[in-house]
Design an enzyme around this catalytic site. Structure first.
Site, PDB file in Angstrom:
ATOM      1  N   ASP A 382       1.159  -1.099  -0.020  1.00 15.45           N
ATOM      2  CA  ASP A 382       0.051  -0.171   0.022  1.00 15.45           C
ATOM      3  C   ASP A 382       0.886   1.232   0.112  1.00 15.45           C
ATOM      4  OD1 ASP A 382      -2.444   1.747   0.476  1.00 15.45           O
ATOM      5  OD2 ASP A 382      -1.508   1.988   2.604  1.00 15.45           O
ATOM      6  N   THR A 529      -2.709   1.366  -4.332  1.00 14.83           N
ATOM      7  CA  THR A 529      -3.136   2.562  -3.761  1.00 14.83           C
ATOM      8  C   THR A 529      -4.488   3.013  -4.077  1.00 14.83           C
ATOM      9  OG1 THR A 529      -2.434   4.610  -2.851  1.00 14.83           O
ATOM     10  CG2 THR A 529      -1.951   4.001  -5.263  1.00 14.83           C
TER      11      THR A 529
END
Length: 690
Positions: A382, A529
């Site tokens: 992430d 993301t």
């Protein structure tokens, strides 16, 4: 380029169509019940092994003291009238109470036709107990009650340690539910509010949300204006401005003004419930690799039964030895084939590696996944809060003339931002060396803020304001910074444009080293993301990321993990937000950043205490070292059988060499000691991961 819009993030964040999240209906009630009962059952089993172990350990001490073989070994005589009956009674309690999990496990494994560790332990303790009872009632032989009690005690200890290390990740669902507040301020018809439990909220109810409070349900803003922090839910690095008719998500945090929201989704339909369901599905579908010790136990079961039967028939059919001798040989083979060391071989390494991991900044929650980390082909990161710091900070100061220094430019800007709670303002204030006094402060609607500082008129404004006023500035320089995914605000002093300040989500200094180290290990690095593509591409380019998935909604993250898995690789996911929870659960190995949300921590198989991506590489290195130790320990735990079982069966009897149960116990103890020492050496290997 991004409008300040005091400071609007319209262009920074992409539009989220949260309605898309409720793509299917799920019966959450049933799932919740099953997940909760499974979690409680697992906890009860851990407590049960612990309870039985301490009782068996307490009973083992007098059993050892009363055993004739132990007394002979120690050269003492503690015999007294009735001691054998006391020994038998204590051993009976140990056999039925302490051995019950293994006896029931034996039955279950045989029903499934999958003999393993439980079959081996159950068989060994049954043979030792039944044989010893016959000896008490007159059969010529040695009492093996001490063997029974120590075997049960060590196996209970091993299973207790093991089960503690593989506690179910179902606690993640409880943590997700805790994101919602317990109560909400419901607005009544007369305009007053009443506090009601969140469960009582209905669609079309109006609720008041004050600054700093969590939003209790999905809805539409009907009054007020604020900034909402959705980072833990959507992965968007910046708080999002919310005006009338904008949607808000249950579980997000209202950072600034009070707003009134009309609820349009509750319960199972809500965005958070959909995330909960994705986590549950991923957890339930995750495959578990078979334990190495169970495979070893399967073959040892075959060896024990086969060796025991072969020994018995060989001595009774082909030699002149009596039945008592044949039974003694058979029992010795059966008992020795179940080494104490095998029960500790894996749990000891687990205990050492868990401790070693904790001292190096990561916690192992799922042992199976941790072992799987040695085979990883790709690590998905992430971005926000993992590869980046997750906070809005000043990254660049552009000074368009030399009349004032960079520091002064920043201080002027900080002075007029001091009354704002906006993340841009906070970023500027954190960077400023000192805060100067501001007078005649005013907000320029949708454009920025202004005030008088040290006799100068100061404005901190958006690019839109600068365009509207036709102010000249080095556009190439500003656009280059904007292309890096940063937000730019301009500083105007006495109606003259003096400079610009760029703010962005700062890349962690350790991220580059982590990516390089993973590449050296032959592991691909992927970034996933919810942030916009421009920002994501810039971060990926800076770090040397192999593949980028940007503007990904939470329910799509798990799908992206599956995409990478379908390329034939074992995949690890590293993240810190609720939006990462389904992906963490879907990945072969879920690595949660500990400073993130509780739910990411509870969903992760491994939790990084520090916000250091380098620890991902350390996890993989420790996994490889741990697996190596497990294999070595299984070799020591089972390898001695190659020598011990033939000797116990009496293959060298013609030369007068025979392995007594007592000697078998010595060999068994030696094997256990070697396994324990070998496990401790993992620390030496693991220290190299730093």
């Amino acid at each position: 380029m991004k409008d300040h819009n005091h400071h609007s993030q319209d262009e920074h964040s992409h539009e989220h169509d949260h309605d898309n999240h409720s793509h299917e209906d799920h019966d959450h009630g049933d799932h919740d019940h099953d997940g909760h009962s499974h979690h409680e059952h697992h906890k009860q089993m851990v407590q049960d092994f612990k309870f039985r172990f301490w009782w068996v350990l307490a009973l083992t001490i007098p059993i050892l003291a009363l055993s004739p073989m132990i007394q002979d070994f120690l050269g003492v005589d503690w015999r007294f009238a009735g001691d054998t009956w006391i020994l038998t009674a204590l051993s009976t309690v140990v056999f039925f109470f302490g051995g019950w999990p293994f006896l029931t496990g034996l039955v279950d494994e045989l029903k499934k036709k999958q003999p393993g560790m439980m079959t081996l332990i159950g068989l060994a303790i049954s043979v030792a107990y039944i044989y010893s009872v016959f000896v008490v009632f007159g059969l010529d032989g040695h009492l093996l009650f001490w063997e029974l009690s120590t075997l049960v005690a060590i196996m209970l200890l091993g299973h207790w340690i093991e089960m503690r290390s593989v506690m179910s990740a179902s606690a993640a669902l409880e943590k997700l539910a805790e994101l919602l507040p317990g109560k909400a301020h419901r607005v009544k018809e007369d305009g007053s509010t009443e506090d009601v439990p969140v469960e009582e909220l209905k669609v079309d109810d109006h609720i008041l949300i004050k600054p700093g409070e969590k939003i209790p349900a999905d809805g539409i803003v009907i009054e007020g204006k604020t900034n909402v922090n959705e980072a833990m839910l959507t992965g968007e690095s910046l708080p999002v401005e919310k005006n009338v008719d904008d949607e808000v998500i249950g579980g997000a945090i209202n950072e600034e003004g009070s707003i009134t929201v009309k609820i349009h989704k509750t319960g199972d339909e809500s965005f958070l419930s959909q995330v909960i369901d994705l986590v549950r599905q991923a957890q339930e579908s995750k495959s578990r690799t078979q334990d190495l010790a169970n495979r070893a136990a399967f073959w040892l079961t075959i060896v024990a039964i086969g060796g025991g039967l072969l020994t018995f028939f060989a001595w009774t059919l082909f030699t002149g030895q009596d039945l008592s001798f044949a039974i003694n040989r058979t029992v010795t083979v059966m008992v020795i084939a179940c080494p104490h060391a095998l029960g500790l071989a894996i749990p000891l390494v687990v205990a050492v590696s868990t401790t070693l991991a904790a001292t190096n900044g990561f916690l192992i929650r799922n042992r199976t996944a941790f072992e799987e980390a040695r085979n990883l082909g790709a690590v998905i990161f992430d971005k926000t809060g993992t590869l980046t710091e997750g906070t809005f900070t000043v990254t660049d100061i552009l000074n368009f003339n030399e009349e004032i220094s960079d520091e002064e430019l920043l201080n002027y800007a900080a002075a007029v931002e001091v009354n704002s709670e906006h993340p841009i303002a906070r970023g500027i204030l954190e960077k400023a060396g000192e805060t100067w006094k501001v007078e005649d402060f005013n907000s320029i609607t949708g454009k920025g803020v202004e005030g008088n500082v040290k006799g100068k008129s100061v404005k901190v404004v958006s690019p839109g304001y600068v365009r509207d006023e036709n102010m000249e500035y080095p556009k190439d320089q500003v656009e280059d910074i904007s292309s890096q995914g940063k937000t730019v605000v301009f500083v105007v002093l006495d109606d003259e444009l003096h400079g610009a300040i760029a703010l962005g989500d700062k890349i962690r200094p350790e991220s580059r080293d982590a990516i390089d180290q993973l590449h050296e290990m032959g592991i691909q690095c992927v970034m996933l993301t919810g942030d916009n593509r421009q920002t994501a591409e810039y971060v990926a380019k800076e770090l040397g990321i192999d593949q980028v998935f940007a503007e990904v909604l939470p329910d799509e993250k798990a799908e992206k993990v599956k995409e990478v898995q379908e390329q034939g690789m074992k995949v690890a996911m590293t993240g810190d937000g609720v939006n990462d929870a389904p992906a963490l659960a879907t990945a072969d190995v879920g690595i949660a950043i500990g400073a993130g949300s509780d739910v990411a921590v509870e969903t992760g198989d491994i939790v990084l205490v520090r916000d250091n991506p380098m620890d991902v590489a350390h996890v993989i290195q420790l996994s490889k070292a741990t697996y190596s130790k497990m294999v070595q320990n299984l070799f020591w735990a089972t390898g001695y059988n190659v020598v011990a079982i033939p000797l116990a069966a009496g293959v060298l009897f013609v030369w007068g060499i025979i392995l007594s149960p007592a000697m078998g116990a010595v060999l068994m103890s030696l094997s256990t000691v070697i396994v324990a020492i070998n496990a401790r050496f993992l620390k030496m290997e693991g220290s190299g991961t730093e």
